[in-house]
Design a protein around this motif. Structure first.
Motif, PDB file in Angstrom:
ATOM      1  N   GLU A   1       0.829  -1.199   0.000  1.00 38.06           N
ATOM      2  CA  GLU A   1       0.000   0.000   0.000  1.00 38.06           C
ATOM      3  C   GLU A   1       0.866   1.253   0.000  1.00 38.06           C
ATOM      4  OE1 GLU A   1      -3.031   0.412   2.905  1.00 38.06           O
ATOM      5  OE2 GLU A   1      -4.121  -1.391   2.302  1.00 38.06           O
ATOM      6  N   SER A   2       0.356   2.288  -0.630  1.00 35.56           N
ATOM      7  CA  SER A   2       0.989   3.605  -0.577  1.00 35.56           C
ATOM      8  C   SER A   2      -0.108   4.643  -0.415  1.00 35.56           C
ATOM      9  CB  SER A   2       1.814   3.872  -1.838  1.00 35.56           C
ATOM     10  OG  SER A   2       1.020   3.733  -3.003  1.00 35.56           O
ATOM     11  N   ALA A   3       0.211   5.701   0.319  1.00 40.43           N
ATOM     12  CA  ALA A   3      -0.784   6.730   0.596  1.00 40.43           C
ATOM     13  C   ALA A   3      -1.123   7.504  -0.667  1.00 40.43           C
ATOM     14  CB  ALA A   3      -0.264   7.678   1.668  1.00 40.43           C
ATOM     15  N   LEU A   4      -2.383   7.889  -0.782  1.00 36.97           N
ATOM     16  CA  LEU A   4      -2.826   8.755  -1.866  1.00 36.97           C
ATOM     17  C   LEU A   4      -2.885  10.195  -1.359  1.00 36.97           C
ATOM     18  CD1 LEU A   4      -5.769   6.668  -3.345  1.00 36.97           C
ATOM     19  CD2 LEU A   4      -3.529   7.031  -4.391  1.00 36.97           C
ATOM     20  N   LYS A   5      -2.492  11.120  -2.209  1.00 41.21           N
ATOM     21  CA  LYS A   5      -2.525  12.537  -1.850  1.00 41.21           C
ATOM     22  C   LYS A   5      -2.833  13.344  -3.101  1.00 41.21           C
ATOM     23  CE  LYS A   5       0.093  16.178   0.557  1.00 41.21           C
ATOM     24  NZ  LYS A   5      -0.317  17.231  -0.407  1.00 41.21           N
ATOM     25  N   VAL A   6      -3.786  14.254  -2.994  1.00 43.02           N
ATOM     26  CA  VAL A   6      -4.132  15.092  -4.137  1.00 43.02           C
ATOM     27  C   VAL A   6      -2.953  15.987  -4.507  1.00 43.02           C
ATOM     28  CG1 VAL A   6      -6.606  15.068  -3.613  1.00 43.02           C
ATOM     29  CG2 VAL A   6      -5.148  16.873  -2.656  1.00 43.02           C
ATOM     30  N   ALA A   7      -3.009  16.541  -5.696  1.00 42.46           N
ATOM     31  CA  ALA A   7      -1.937  17.412  -6.188  1.00 42.46           C
ATOM     32  C   ALA A   7      -1.865  18.707  -5.388  1.00 42.46           C
ATOM     33  CB  ALA A   7      -2.181  17.740  -7.662  1.00 42.46           C
ATOM     34  N   GLU A   8      -0.735  19.337  -5.442  1.00 40.28           N
ATOM     35  CA  GLU A   8      -0.614  20.674  -4.869  1.00 40.28           C
ATOM     36  C   GLU A   8      -1.484  21.641  -5.664  1.00 40.28           C
ATOM     37  OE1 GLU A   8       1.036  21.668  -2.142  1.00 40.28           O
ATOM     38  OE2 GLU A   8       1.459  19.535  -1.814  1.00 40.28           O
ATOM     39  N   PRO A   9      -2.063  22.649  -5.028  1.00 35.51           N
ATOM     40  CA  PRO A   9      -2.913  23.607  -5.745  1.00 35.51           C
ATOM     41  C   PRO A   9      -2.169  24.242  -6.919  1.00 35.51           C
ATOM     42  CG  PRO A   9      -3.138  23.905  -3.377  1.00 35.51           C
ATOM     43  CD  PRO A   9      -2.008  22.929  -3.571  1.00 35.51           C
ATOM     44  N   ALA A  10      -2.886  24.376  -8.041  1.00 39.13           N
ATOM     45  CA  ALA A  10      -2.271  24.940  -9.234  1.00 39.13           C
ATOM     46  C   ALA A  10      -2.318  26.461  -9.248  1.00 39.13           C
ATOM     47  CB  ALA A  10      -2.958  24.401 -10.483  1.00 39.13           C
ATOM     48  N   GLY A  11      -3.287  27.045  -8.551  1.00 37.80           N
ATOM     49  CA  GLY A  11      -3.330  28.494  -8.423  1.00 37.80           C
ATOM     50  C   GLY A  11      -4.193  29.224  -9.421  1.00 37.80           C
ATOM     51  N   SER A  12      -4.377  28.662 -10.612  1.00 43.70           N
ATOM     52  CA  SER A  12      -5.205  29.308 -11.630  1.00 43.70           C
ATOM     53  C   SER A  12      -5.814  28.238 -12.527  1.00 43.70           C
ATOM     54  CB  SER A  12      -4.384  30.280 -12.481  1.00 43.70           C
ATOM     55  OG  SER A  12      -3.455  29.572 -13.286  1.00 43.70           O
ATOM     56  N   ILE A  13      -6.929  28.580 -13.164  1.00 49.47           N
ATOM     57  CA  ILE A  13      -7.593  27.605 -14.030  1.00 49.47           C
ATOM     58  C   ILE A  13      -6.698  27.233 -15.203  1.00 49.47           C
ATOM     59  CG2 ILE A  13      -8.781  29.296 -15.487  1.00 49.47           C
ATOM     60  CD1 ILE A  13     -10.307  25.997 -14.126  1.00 49.47           C
ATOM     61  N   GLY A  14      -5.863  28.171 -15.649  1.00 47.66           N
ATOM     62  CA  GLY A  14      -4.988  27.906 -16.779  1.00 47.66           C
ATOM     63  C   GLY A  14      -3.852  26.954 -16.466  1.00 47.66           C
ATOM     64  N   ALA A  15      -3.639  26.659 -15.197  1.00 46.08           N
ATOM     65  CA  ALA A  15      -2.591  25.723 -14.796  1.00 46.08           C
ATOM     66  C   ALA A  15      -3.174  24.377 -14.368  1.00 46.08           C
ATOM     67  CB  ALA A  15      -1.769  26.315 -13.659  1.00 46.08           C
ATOM     68  N   MET A  16      -4.495  24.218 -14.504  1.00 53.55           N
ATOM     69  CA  MET A  16      -5.151  22.998 -14.013  1.00 53.55           C
ATOM     70  C   MET A  16      -5.448  22.014 -15.139  1.00 53.55           C
ATOM     71  SD  MET A  16      -7.925  24.295 -11.231  1.00 53.55           S
ATOM     72  CE  MET A  16      -7.527  25.494  -9.959  1.00 53.55           C
ATOM     73  N   ILE A  17      -5.393  20.739 -14.779  1.00 50.24           N
ATOM     74  CA  ILE A  17      -5.886  19.649 -15.608  1.00 50.24           C
ATOM     75  C   ILE A  17      -7.099  19.082 -14.885  1.00 50.24           C
ATOM     76  CG2 ILE A  17      -5.368  17.406 -16.649  1.00 50.24           C
ATOM     77  CD1 ILE A  17      -2.384  18.184 -16.460  1.00 50.24           C
ATOM     78  N   GLY A  18      -8.180  18.861 -15.599  1.00 46.73           N
ATOM     79  CA  GLY A  18      -9.366  18.375 -14.915  1.00 46.73           C
ATOM     80  C   GLY A  18     -10.319  17.632 -15.823  1.00 46.73           C
ATOM     81  N   SER A  19     -11.340  17.093 -15.187  1.00 49.29           N
ATOM     82  CA  SER A  19     -12.387  16.357 -15.890  1.00 49.29           C
ATOM     83  C   SER A  19     -13.718  17.042 -15.619  1.00 49.29           C
ATOM     84  CB  SER A  19     -12.436  14.910 -15.391  1.00 49.29           C
ATOM     85  OG  SER A  19     -13.570  14.239 -15.905  1.00 49.29           O
ATOM     86  N   ALA A  20     -14.456  17.372 -16.672  1.00 51.13           N
ATOM     87  CA  ALA A  20     -15.765  18.003 -16.519  1.00 51.13           C
ATOM     88  C   ALA A  20     -16.782  17.212 -17.329  1.00 51.13           C
ATOM     89  CB  ALA A  20     -15.731  19.453 -16.983  1.00 51.13           C
ATOM     90  N   SER A  21     -17.637  16.483 -16.621  1.00 45.38           N
ATOM     91  CA  SER A  21     -18.664  15.688 -17.276  1.00 45.38           C
ATOM     92  C   SER A  21     -19.927  16.532 -17.404  1.00 45.38           C
ATOM     93  CB  SER A  21     -18.940  14.422 -16.457  1.00 45.38           C
ATOM     94  OG  SER A  21     -19.939  13.634 -17.068  1.00 45.38           O
ATOM     95  N   TRP A  22     -20.034  17.251 -18.523  1.00 53.72           N
ATOM     96  CA  TRP A  22     -21.144  18.177 -18.726  1.00 53.72           C
ATOM     97  C   TRP A  22     -22.290  17.558 -19.530  1.00 53.72           C
ATOM     98  CZ3 TRP A  22     -20.861  17.804 -23.843  1.00 53.72           C
ATOM     99  CH2 TRP A  22     -19.607  17.728 -24.466  1.00 53.72           C
ATOM    100  N   GLN A  23     -22.171  16.270 -19.875  1.00 57.77           N
ATOM    101  CA  GLN A  23     -23.124  15.662 -20.799  1.00 57.77           C
ATOM    102  C   GLN A  23     -24.570  15.702 -20.296  1.00 57.77           C
ATOM    103  OE1 GLN A  23     -20.220  14.389 -19.915  1.00 57.77           O
ATOM    104  NE2 GLN A  23     -19.100  13.768 -21.741  1.00 57.77           N
ATOM    105  N   TYR A  24     -24.765  15.635 -18.989  1.00 58.03           N
ATOM    106  CA  TYR A  24     -26.130  15.586 -18.455  1.00 58.03           C
ATOM    107  C   TYR A  24     -26.642  16.959 -18.020  1.00 58.03           C
ATOM    108  CZ  TYR A  24     -25.499  10.549 -18.489  1.00 58.03           C
ATOM    109  OH  TYR A  24     -25.286   9.253 -18.882  1.00 58.03           O
TER     110      TYR A  24
END
Length: 278
Positions: free
Chosen positions: A155-178
């Motif tokens: 096992e290894s601990a999971l940890k979210v990424a460090e804050p990116a600071g701006s939307i232009g520096a973020m990678i993300g998933s947006a499920s807008w289909q519904y």
């Protein structure tokens, strides 16, 4: 039984793995005629593997936890009244998604997962997401952190990424289909501001990316308990911030209002403002 015992998480992870190996993987890229059916649309499918895996998981849960409530996606599809007040029980409640990412599974794409959440007194206390292809799990118990468990038991601990600071520096998933218009087009357009985007059509794998520190947010408008309870808890236990679109905490009884998961409260607000900007 109203709480999980010391060995129950291990038993549950093994149950999901057995369902994957016995019911899901033998049918992957091997579905016969009539094995895939539409539910609400051509993008909302059910296969014989979904049904078989849910039946197996449900039967074993009821044998080990007599009196527990078991809510499965396919059982609810057959009888929607099963969702009425299911979280109000003083017993354990188990919420099953036998194959999250059924569209991918039915298409022969190896991005799907088996998900299970455990709810007690209206609160999610454990979440497990199993990858039958990679043969590993991400999992969390409330207050105990989140972990990646490999097939050999490491096992290894999971940890979210460090804050990116701006939307232009973020990678993300947006499920807008519904989403309804004009919100759908607005969010889809504004996602172009991001550094990058992912769209696996599979919350199981997208929550894995978020909790593992590989993306900065995941957004979903369709809000059913089997799709998000496990992933939301794992994300929070990995240090993330999960809220409905209106900023309210996400609870097991919520079936509308959307959910946005991000690395931290400030990033959540940045995403919420940027993607809905007119």
């Amino acid at each position: 039984m109203t709480s999980l015992g010391a060995n129950d998480i291990d038993w549950l992870t093994d149950l999901l793995a057995r369902a994957g190996s016995e019911q899901v993987m033998p049918r992957f890229r091997n579905l016969g005629d009539g094995a895939v059916q539409q539910k609400t649309s051509a993008a909302d499918l059910v296969t014989e593997a979904d049904v078989a895996a849910e039946r197996m998981i449900t039967a074993e849960l009821r044998a080990r936890f007599p009196g527990a409530v078991v809510i499965g996606e396919e059982a609810v599809a057959d009888d929607p009244t099963l969702l009425d007040g299911w979280w109000k029980t003083d017993q354990l409640a188990f919420v099953i998604d036998p194959i999250d990412g059924t569209f991918n599974f039915a298409s022969g794409v190896a991005a799907f997962g088996v998900m299970l959440a455990v709810v007690r007194d209206g609160e999610t206390i454990a979440g497990i997401i199993h990858d039958p292809v990679g043969r590993d799990w991400i999992l969390a118990e409330k207050g105990a952190g989140a972990a990646l468990r490999r097939g050999d038991g490491r096992e290894s601990a999971l940890k979210v990424a460090e804050p990116a600071g701006s939307i232009g520096a973020m990678i993300g998933s947006a499920s807008w289909q519904y989403m309804a218009e004009p919100e759908r087009s607005r969010v889809a357009r504004n996602q172009g501001q991001c550094l990058g985007s992912v769209a696996y059509r599979c919350a199981a794998q997208e929550y894995r990316l978020l909790a593992g520190g590989h993306i900065h947010f995941a957004l979903y408008n369709k809000l059913m308990p089997w799709d998000h309870l496990a992933g939301a808890l794992i994300t929070q236990e990995a240090g993330g911030h999960v809220r409905r679109f209106d900023g309210e905490a996400y609870r097991p009884d919520h079936v509308e209002g959307g959910v946005l998961a991000a690395t931290d409260p400030d990033s959540w607000q940045i995403v919420r403002e940027a993607l809905w900007r007119a």
